[in-house]
Scaffold this active site. Structure first.
Site, PDB file in Angstrom:
ATOM      1  N   ASP A 118      38.640  36.712  41.297  1.00 30.85           N
ATOM      2  CA  ASP A 118      37.268  36.242  41.238  1.00 30.85           C
ATOM      3  C   ASP A 118      37.106  35.517  39.895  1.00 30.85           C
ATOM      4  OD1 ASP A 118      34.467  36.025  41.866  1.00 30.85           O
ATOM      5  OD2 ASP A 118      34.105  37.728  40.527  1.00 30.85           O
ATOM      6  N   ASP A 160      33.644  34.512  37.781  1.00 33.56           N
ATOM      7  CA  ASP A 160      32.646  35.028  36.841  1.00 33.56           C
ATOM      8  C   ASP A 160      32.715  36.554  36.743  1.00 33.56           C
ATOM      9  OD1 ASP A 160      31.740  32.420  36.507  1.00 33.56           O
ATOM     10  OD2 ASP A 160      30.225  32.609  38.068  1.00 33.56           O
TER      11      ASP A 160
END
Length: 194
Positions: free
Chosen positions: A15, A17
């Site tokens: 992922d 952020d």
């Protein structure tokens, strides 16, 4: 033509952020330019080492700010190009970057749907049964499970409801987990760095 399963490789799906970069503040929830981008401490080392261990590295990110008009597709592409260029200087670049830019209710490429992981697997000949998702959100864990991928929770500011195979709190702990992941099969026993 069916791809040769014997040549497929394990992958680490990351992922963005909250895992690769420090999450943007609540008042400005979308990163629009490279000057605002800050790597999570130690994550560049993790990416460098992961590639040397035989894993494909793919960035999988939900970025509905494009559909909301907060940023343009071009701005997102430029940000990722700058990030990738920086990482490539350290032999830490991603093999692919996949972004779901539609709105939550309409974009079935967005996590928690597994579509974006399955697309990457098809394109890069990834063996999902030997792959892992590293994320800080329940939707990362749900997408991984739906795709048949192991889960590594990178604990941050987000609430935790979904279980995961591993729990880590920083890049150093993440690296310890990655170094010990088997490349032939996923481990059966979940563990936590408590």
């Amino acid at each position: 033509m069916t791809k040769d399963a014997a040549l497929s490789r394990p992958c680490l799906f990351f992922d963005r952020d909250g895992v690769i970069n420090v999450p943007p503040p609540l008042e400005k929830p979308y990163l629009r330019c490279w000057s605002d981008f800050q790597f999570v401490s130690g994550m560049e080392d993790v990416l460098t080492r992961a590639g040397g261990l035989g894993f494909i590295k793919v960035l999988i990110t939900n970025q509905q700010g494009v559909a909301k008009g907060v940023m343009t597709e071009s701005e997102l592409t430029e940000l990722h190009a700058a990030m990738q260029g920086h990482l490539e200087k350290r032999q830490a670049g991603f093999d692919a970057i996949q972004a779901a830019t539609g709105l939550t209710a309409r974009d079935h490429r967005r996590k928690p749907h597994p579509t974006i992981l399955l697309e990457a697997a098809e394109t890069l000949n990834i063996d999902l049964s030997r792959s892992w998702m590293i994320g800080d959100h329940d939707n990362d864990m749900r997408a991984a499970k739906a795709a048949g991928v192991g889960t590594i929770r990178f604990v941050g500011l987000k609430a935790i409801e979904e279980s995961s195979d591993y729990i880590v709190r920083n890049a150093e702990e993440l690296l310890q987990v990655i170094v010990n992941l088997p490349l032939n099969t996923k481990q059966e026993t979940p563990c936590s760095w408590d």
